[in-house]
Design a protein around this motif. Structure first.
Motif, PDB file in Angstrom:
ATOM      1  N   SER A 118       0.812  -1.221   0.000  1.00  0.00           N
ATOM      2  CA  SER A 118       0.000   0.000   0.000  1.00  0.00           C
ATOM      3  C   SER A 118       0.845   1.271   0.000  1.00  0.00           C
ATOM      4  N   ASN A 119       2.158   1.155   0.170  1.00  0.00           N
ATOM      5  CA  ASN A 119       3.046   2.323   0.137  1.00  0.00           C
ATOM      6  C   ASN A 119       3.608   2.599  -1.255  1.00  0.00           C
ATOM      7  N   TYR A 120       3.333   1.702  -2.184  1.00  0.00           N
ATOM      8  CA  TYR A 120       3.983   1.768  -3.493  1.00  0.00           C
ATOM      9  C   TYR A 120       3.006   2.108  -4.608  1.00  0.00           C
ATOM     10  N   ALA A 121       3.444   2.984  -5.517  1.00  0.00           N
ATOM     11  CA  ALA A 121       2.740   3.118  -6.788  1.00  0.00           C
ATOM     12  C   ALA A 121       2.994   1.845  -7.593  1.00  0.00           C
ATOM     13  N   MET A 122       1.988   1.454  -8.343  1.00  0.00           N
ATOM     14  CA  MET A 122       2.101   0.236  -9.142  1.00  0.00           C
ATOM     15  C   MET A 122       1.884   0.567 -10.609  1.00  0.00           C
ATOM     16  N   SER A 123       2.625  -0.122 -11.440  1.00  0.00           N
ATOM     17  CA  SER A 123       2.525   0.121 -12.884  1.00  0.00           C
ATOM     18  C   SER A 123       2.578  -1.193 -13.647  1.00  0.00           C
ATOM     19  N   TRP A 124       2.058  -1.124 -14.847  1.00  0.00           N
ATOM     20  CA  TRP A 124       2.230  -2.185 -15.833  1.00  0.00           C
ATOM     21  C   TRP A 124       3.076  -1.620 -16.977  1.00  0.00           C
ATOM     22  N   TYR A 125       4.077  -2.379 -17.359  1.00  0.00           N
ATOM     23  CA  TYR A 125       4.897  -2.080 -18.522  1.00  0.00           C
ATOM     24  C   TYR A 125       4.729  -3.235 -19.513  1.00  0.00           C
ATOM     25  N   ARG A 126       5.148  -2.986 -20.744  1.00  0.00           N
ATOM     26  CA  ARG A 126       5.168  -4.077 -21.715  1.00  0.00           C
ATOM     27  C   ARG A 126       6.375  -3.925 -22.633  1.00  0.00           C
ATOM     28  N   GLN A 127       6.784  -5.056 -23.174  1.00  0.00           N
ATOM     29  CA  GLN A 127       7.905  -5.065 -24.106  1.00  0.00           C
ATOM     30  C   GLN A 127       7.605  -6.028 -25.229  1.00  0.00           C
ATOM     31  N   ALA A 128       7.530  -5.477 -26.436  1.00  0.00           N
ATOM     32  CA  ALA A 128       7.311  -6.286 -27.630  1.00  0.00           C
ATOM     33  C   ALA A 128       8.667  -6.694 -28.210  1.00  0.00           C
ATOM     34  N   PRO A 129       8.713  -7.761 -28.988  1.00  0.00           N
ATOM     35  CA  PRO A 129       9.980  -8.202 -29.572  1.00  0.00           C
ATOM     36  C   PRO A 129      10.649  -7.089 -30.378  1.00  0.00           C
ATOM     37  N   GLY A 130      11.920  -6.857 -30.080  1.00  0.00           N
ATOM     38  CA  GLY A 130      12.683  -5.853 -30.814  1.00  0.00           C
ATOM     39  C   GLY A 130      12.404  -4.424 -30.416  1.00  0.00           C
ATOM     40  N   LYS A 131      11.589  -4.232 -29.384  1.00  0.00           N
ATOM     41  CA  LYS A 131      11.243  -2.874 -28.952  1.00  0.00           C
ATOM     42  C   LYS A 131      11.644  -2.665 -27.499  1.00  0.00           C
ATOM     43  N   GLU A 132      11.718  -1.397 -27.114  1.00  0.00           N
ATOM     44  CA  GLU A 132      12.040  -1.072 -25.732  1.00  0.00           C
ATOM     45  C   GLU A 132      10.812  -1.278 -24.843  1.00  0.00           C
TER      46      GLU A 132
END
Length: 116
Positions: free
Chosen positions: A30-44
């Protein structure tokens, strides 16, 4: 021991939906911001969505606005990503991230493939 465990990925047809979950343990969720990231092949790796520690504020990448919804349940130490109207370009490995000040924790990722 800090753990972020993603689940819910898979193969879905264009226009379909998936709900990703990320179960956290080993830190005060509960003290942390949460995020979703993604990475596609060959991309950052790119930021998809973020939710603040209390869940009051969310932010989204322009590419997913109106289609994806991030939410969290601090009682269950879990963050979710509801993904609707999926497109082939959403295909990527999706990672859960916990962030507070200079601290970042990452999950191992879950594959999402959008294909007919």
């Amino acid at each position: 021991q800090v753990q972020l465990v993603e689940s819910g990925g898979g193969l879905v047809q264009p226009g379909g939906s998936l709900r990703l979950s990320c179960a956290a343990s080993g830190f005060t969720f509960s003290n942390y911001a949460m995020s979703w990231y993604r990475q596609a092949p060959g991309k950052e790796r790119e930021l998809v969505a973020t939710i603040t520690s209390a869940g009051r504020t969310t932010n989204y990448a322009d590419s997913v606005k109106g289609r994806f919804t991030i939410s969290r349940d601090n009682a269950k130490n879990t963050v979710y990503l509801q993904m609707n109207s999926l497109k082939p370009e959403d295909t990527a490995v999706y990672y859960c991230n916990a962030h507070r000040y200079y601290i970042d924790y990452w999950g191992q990722g879950t594959q999402v493939t959008v294909s007919s």
